[in-house]
Design an enzyme around this catalytic site. Structure first.
Site, short mmCIF file in Angstrom:
data_model
loop_
_atom_site.label_atom_id
_atom_site.label_comp_id
_atom_site.label_asym_id
_atom_site.label_seq_id
_atom_site.Cartn_x
_atom_site.Cartn_y
_atom_site.Cartn_z
N HIS A 17 0.83 -1.20 0.00
CA HIS A 17 0.00 0.00 0.00
C HIS A 17 0.87 1.26 0.00
CE1 HIS A 17 0.90 1.00 4.19
NE2 HIS A 17 0.75 -0.28 4.47
N GLY A 18 0.27 2.36 -0.43
CA GLY A 18 0.96 3.64 -0.42
C GLY A 18 1.10 4.20 1.00
N GLN A 19 1.87 5.27 1.10
CA GLN A 19 2.09 5.90 2.41
C GLN A 19 0.77 6.29 3.06
OE1 GLN A 19 3.01 10.10 3.00
NE2 GLN A 19 5.01 9.51 3.80
N THR A 20 0.68 6.08 4.36
CA THR A 20 -0.49 6.47 5.13
C THR A 20 -0.14 7.59 6.10
OG1 THR A 20 -0.09 4.96 6.97
CG2 THR A 20 -1.31 4.07 5.07
N VAL A 21 -1.17 8.14 6.72
CA VAL A 21 -0.97 9.17 7.74
C VAL A 21 -0.07 8.64 8.85
CG1 VAL A 21 -2.13 10.59 9.48
CG2 VAL A 21 -3.15 10.31 7.21
N TRP A 22 -0.32 7.42 9.28
CA TRP A 22 0.48 6.84 10.36
C TRP A 22 1.89 6.49 9.91
CZ3 TRP A 22 -2.70 3.34 14.21
CH2 TRP A 22 -3.64 4.14 14.86
N ASN A 23 2.07 6.07 8.65
CA ASN A 23 3.43 5.89 8.14
C ASN A 23 4.22 7.18 8.31
OD1 ASN A 23 2.55 3.85 5.24
ND2 ASN A 23 3.19 3.18 7.27
N ARG A 69 -6.19 0.73 4.03
CA ARG A 69 -5.10 1.31 3.23
C ARG A 69 -4.77 0.45 2.01
NH1 ARG A 69 -3.41 -0.48 8.22
NH2 ARG A 69 -1.55 -1.83 8.39
N GLU A 91 -1.84 -7.17 7.67
CA GLU A 91 -0.52 -6.98 8.26
C GLU A 91 -0.39 -7.71 9.59
OE1 GLU A 91 2.49 -6.75 7.95
OE2 GLU A 91 2.92 -4.64 7.48
N HIS A 155 0.81 -5.39 2.63
CA HIS A 155 1.51 -4.54 3.59
C HIS A 155 3.02 -4.81 3.59
CE1 HIS A 155 -2.47 -3.48 5.19
NE2 HIS A 155 -2.76 -4.74 4.88
#
Length: 201
Positions: A17-23, A69, A91, A155
């Site tokens: 998955h692409g970048q997330t807020v938590w990443n 995500r 994940e 993930h």
């Protein structure tokens, strides 16, 4: 610990998955939810450019993690292609670490953090977490069920173990693998090839 084995499933195209807020916050997600950032959406769009000719040529089935995500990434990257949600693609469940930043974990669990510098080992050492053995078995179970070349959307840590199983790596080698977003990992016959969009190189 499970024996590390080399598996030889049908050809796989794996999309993290692409970048997330938590990443972006360096916050442990595990099986909790966090949405894609604008960068994450752009990374999924880059995956779309890479995977489009593969989808057109091979018409492979697509399995996607149930976590939001991954679903968001699949929607962008696969252009509405039919998918099957498979819970085995979720994940690693990181127990009490889920929702905490890496700095918070280091402050609250300094020994565990110090002993596990790689994310795969840290997640799998989490109190009340899934642990490496169960995580590994879940991934191996999905691999054993594949009968045809398949696209998997999931993930980062899941992908590290997947790639390690196929390429015959040790757990330490799996944990040290790079973990890119916005690319497609092509896995076949015990080898890995990283496909990248020419515009993002």
């Amino acid at each position: 610990m499970p024996a590390i084995i080399r598996a030889n499933p049908p050809k796989i195209w794996f999309l993290r998955h692409g970048q997330t807020v938590w990443n972006a916050e360096h916050r442990v997600q595990g099986q909790m939810e966090s949405d894609l950032t604008e960068l994450g959406q752009s990374q999924a769009a880059a995956q779309a450019a890479i995977i489009a000719p593969i989808l057109e040529t091979h018409r492979p089935p697509v399995l996607v993690s149930p976590l939001r995500r991954a679903q968001q990434t699949a929607e962008i990257a696969l252009g509405g292609m039919p998918i099957t949600t498979d819970p085995r693609l979720a994940e690693a469940q990181a127990g009490v670490f889920q929702g905490q930043t890496l700095s918070e974990i280091a402050a609250r669990y300094p020994q565990i953090r110090a002993e596990n510098p790689h994310a795969l080992d840290l997640f799998c050492a989490a109190p009340e977490g899934e642990g490496f053995e169960a995580f590994y078995a879940r991934i191996a179970n999905l691999l054993s069920a594949l009968e045809t070349p398949t696209v998997l959307v999931g993930h980062g840590l899941w992908g590290q173990v997947l790639r390690g199983i196929i390429c015959g790596l040790t757990r330490a080698e799996m944990a040290a693998l790079p973990n890119e977003q916005g690319c497609v990992y092509e896995l076949e016959n015990g080898t890995e090839r990283v496909l990248r969009d020419a515009q993002t190189r």
